[in-house]
Design a protein around this motif. Sequence first.
Motif, mmCIF file in Angstrom:
data_model
loop_
_atom_site.group_PDB
_atom_site.id
_atom_site.type_symbol
_atom_site.label_atom_id
_atom_site.label_comp_id
_atom_site.label_asym_id
_atom_site.label_seq_id
_atom_site.Cartn_x
_atom_site.Cartn_y
_atom_site.Cartn_z
ATOM 1 N N ALA A 32 0.806 -1.282 0.060
ATOM 2 C CA ALA A 32 0.114 -0.062 0.177
ATOM 3 C C ALA A 32 0.741 1.338 0.084
ATOM 4 C CB ALA A 32 -0.939 -0.227 0.971
ATOM 5 N N ALA A 33 0.339 2.411 -0.443
ATOM 6 C CA ALA A 33 1.156 3.488 -0.576
ATOM 7 C C ALA A 33 0.308 4.531 -0.353
ATOM 8 C CB ALA A 33 1.896 3.749 -1.821
ATOM 9 N N ALA A 34 0.883 5.719 0.438
ATOM 10 C CA ALA A 34 -0.072 6.985 0.804
ATOM 11 C C ALA A 34 1.057 8.124 0.771
ATOM 12 C CB ALA A 34 -0.586 6.967 2.188
ATOM 13 N N ALA A 35 0.482 9.340 0.860
ATOM 14 C CA ALA A 35 1.186 10.447 0.694
ATOM 15 C C ALA A 35 0.887 11.593 1.799
ATOM 16 C CB ALA A 35 0.960 11.262 -0.657
ATOM 17 N N ARG A 36 1.810 12.237 2.283
ATOM 18 C CA ARG A 36 1.978 13.519 2.842
ATOM 19 C C ARG A 36 1.799 14.626 1.932
ATOM 20 N NH1 ARG A 36 6.548 16.024 5.981
ATOM 21 N NH2 ARG A 36 7.182 16.446 3.748
ATOM 22 N N ARG A 74 -1.882 8.102 -7.733
ATOM 23 C CA ARG A 74 -3.375 7.738 -8.200
ATOM 24 C C ARG A 74 -4.252 7.947 -6.844
ATOM 25 N NH1 ARG A 74 -5.582 3.285 -7.022
ATOM 26 N NH2 ARG A 74 -3.499 2.212 -6.752
ATOM 27 N N GLU A 75 -3.760 7.268 -5.821
ATOM 28 C CA GLU A 75 -4.590 7.431 -4.490
ATOM 29 C C GLU A 75 -4.975 9.056 -4.374
ATOM 30 O OE1 GLU A 75 -6.504 5.178 -3.093
ATOM 31 O OE2 GLU A 75 -5.864 3.302 -4.154
ATOM 32 N N VAL A 76 -4.128 9.759 -4.216
ATOM 33 C CA VAL A 76 -4.286 11.098 -4.042
ATOM 34 C C VAL A 76 -5.130 11.727 -5.093
ATOM 35 C CG1 VAL A 76 -3.160 13.485 -3.942
ATOM 36 C CG2 VAL A 76 -2.053 11.545 -2.954
ATOM 37 N N ARG A 77 -4.978 11.420 -6.315
ATOM 38 C CA ARG A 77 -6.068 12.044 -7.134
ATOM 39 C C ARG A 77 -7.341 11.444 -6.891
ATOM 40 N NH1 ARG A 77 -3.522 10.618 -11.342
ATOM 41 N NH2 ARG A 77 -2.989 10.356 -12.001
ATOM 42 N N GLU A 78 -7.592 10.180 -6.595
ATOM 43 C CA GLU A 78 -8.865 9.575 -6.524
ATOM 44 C C GLU A 78 -9.789 10.040 -5.150
ATOM 45 O OE1 GLU A 78 -7.857 4.880 -8.476
ATOM 46 O OE2 GLU A 78 -8.255 5.253 -6.160
#
Length: 159
Positions: A32-36, A74-78
């Motif tokens: 999994a990946a996330a962003a600050r 991608r997740e930040v955009r979604e």
Amino acid sequence: MRDAPRQPQTLRLPASRLAELESWAVEGTGRAAAARVRDSAGRLALVRNEWADGWFLPGGGVEAGETARAAARREVREETGLDAEVGEPLVVLDQQYCGEDGDKWFTAEYAVFDARADGEITGADALGVHDGEILDARWFESLPEQFHERELLAPYLQE
């Protein structure tokens, strides 16, 4: 992500939730990946989702053939509607998923990246992959008290 600091994390979940996640971890990528995400004013973009209390970094599962950095973008955009520039990893969590009784089920990897974006966050009704996934998304001046995994992640999220 060899240069990123690594931290162990143990997650104790009900067997029903572990069963939902097991195919992702065992047959899927298990990553999994996330962003600050910070804007030019230093605000932090966070989301609130349907499956847990508190605020989270935008993020989710890495798909087959996708890099963790691309997944974070991608997740930040979604989850926020923001088009983020994703930089280097801030931390990688080596996750051990366990039942509530402590029995080990599977392992996974969760990478948190540094990211920059400016603009307005999209309304929650237009966010997420399915209806109701993201309950709220907004900019914060600082990390809220209700931030999920505050104790573990806060040291890596400060600038």
